[in-house]
Design a protein around this motif. Structure first.
Motif, mmCIF file in Angstrom:
data_model
loop_
_atom_site.group_PDB
_atom_site.id
_atom_site.type_symbol
_atom_site.label_atom_id
_atom_site.label_comp_id
_atom_site.label_asym_id
_atom_site.label_seq_id
_atom_site.Cartn_x
_atom_site.Cartn_y
_atom_site.Cartn_z
ATOM 1 N N GLY A 23 122.206 28.796 80.920
ATOM 2 C CA GLY A 23 122.004 28.561 79.495
ATOM 3 C C GLY A 23 120.567 28.187 79.177
ATOM 4 O O GLY A 23 120.020 28.598 78.141
ATOM 5 N N GLY A 46 128.123 25.590 72.766
ATOM 6 C CA GLY A 46 127.274 26.754 73.024
ATOM 7 C C GLY A 46 127.793 27.999 72.332
ATOM 8 O O GLY A 46 127.019 28.794 71.776
ATOM 9 N N LEU A 88 123.592 33.440 76.053
ATOM 10 C CA LEU A 88 124.092 32.102 75.738
ATOM 11 C C LEU A 88 125.581 32.142 75.417
ATOM 12 O O LEU A 88 126.349 31.279 75.868
ATOM 13 C CB LEU A 88 123.318 31.523 74.555
ATOM 14 C CG LEU A 88 123.842 30.195 73.986
ATOM 15 C CD1 LEU A 88 123.697 29.079 75.012
ATOM 16 C CD2 LEU A 88 123.118 29.839 72.690
ATOM 17 N N SER A 126 128.340 30.303 77.724
ATOM 18 C CA SER A 126 129.100 29.197 77.136
ATOM 19 C C SER A 126 130.599 29.438 77.258
ATOM 20 O O SER A 126 131.369 28.503 77.518
ATOM 21 C CB SER A 126 128.708 29.019 75.667
ATOM 22 O OG SER A 126 127.331 28.709 75.547
#
Length: 245
Positions: free
Chosen positions: A106, A181, A215, A219
């Motif tokens: 991330g 996220g 991302l 997540s």
């Protein structure tokens, strides 16, 4: 000390879990008709259980004409030691490290473009990208850094945690980090097109770029790992409970 009056015991009272092993043993000798209830009492020791089964198998009789029962064996009133919980499998213990690894990915996503711009007019066209601290990315960079660092730290703590409760807490926090996220990535994906524009002889298209999608996928994976930690921990507790029985 006043002796207990076993004639007043009923089937229900013989199942009282607060009765001591000593009292249960005395009750089993005095009231053969309550053997079935005593067997259902959580305080009935393994030795007492075996003794009752042996007595019932030999000569089940009613309370009114029951002969004097032989003395209980010395270990009949001994409470069985609790079975210590077993350590979780190595794969389960390594799950928090996996979550920490996703936290690192991330952070790597921050180095990639969060949004991209493609513009064209009568004078030509050009492409640009923007990071997570840009307007089109809603200035989400600081939030992403906070969430991913938290996931890394919690993952490392969870890997070294000894108690199941600590691992469960780490799994819960990892799920929360993953969900945050996903929310941030979704905000960028849905909000970036709002910065697109067009007019006479020109247009500009803004959309989410590779960093945002990395991302998002990271997540989601992080949240699933946190959920897996909780599920594996509960399954391990269930197995340990069955073994202790």
């Amino acid at each position: 000390m006043t002796a207990a009056d076993f004639t007043t015991f009923t089937f229900q009272s013989a199942q009282d879990p607060t009765l001591s092993p000593l009292l249960l043993g005395q009750l089993a000798q005095a009231r053969p008709d309550l053997h079935a209830a005593i067997l259902q009492n959580p305080g009935c020791s393994a030795a007492l259980r075996e003794w009752i089964i042996a007595q019932e198998s030999a000569s089940p009789v009613a309370y009114s004409d029951a002969p004097a029962a032989p003395l209980l064996p010395p270990d009949a009133l001994r409470v069985a030691p609790a079975v210590p919980p077993t350590a979780p499998p190595a794969g389960v213990r390594a799950l928090p490290l996996t979550a920490a690894g996703f936290g690192v990915i991330g952070l790597i996503a921050l180095a990639l473009p969060a949004v991209s711009l493609h513009a064209a007019s009568m004078f030509g066209s050009f492409d640009r990208t923007g990071g997570f601290f840009s307007d089109a990315a809603q200035h989400t960079g600081a939030g992403i850094i906070t969430v991913m660092i938290a996931a890394i730290l919690v993952g490392l703590i969870g890997f070294g945690a000894k108690s199941g409760g600590a691992r469960a807490a780490c799994g819960t926090i990892i799920i929360v980090c993953g969900v945050i996220g996903v929310i941030i990535a979704s905000i960028i994906i849905t909000g970036a097109p709002d910065y697109s524009s067009s007019g006479t002889g020109y247009y500009a298209i803004v959309e989410a770029a590779s960093g945002t999608y990395l991302l998002l996928s990271t997540s989601i994976a992080m949240a699933l790992v946190g959920l897996f930690i909780l599920l594996k921990r509960n399954a391990h507790l269930a197995v340990g409970f069955e073994v202790s029985l």
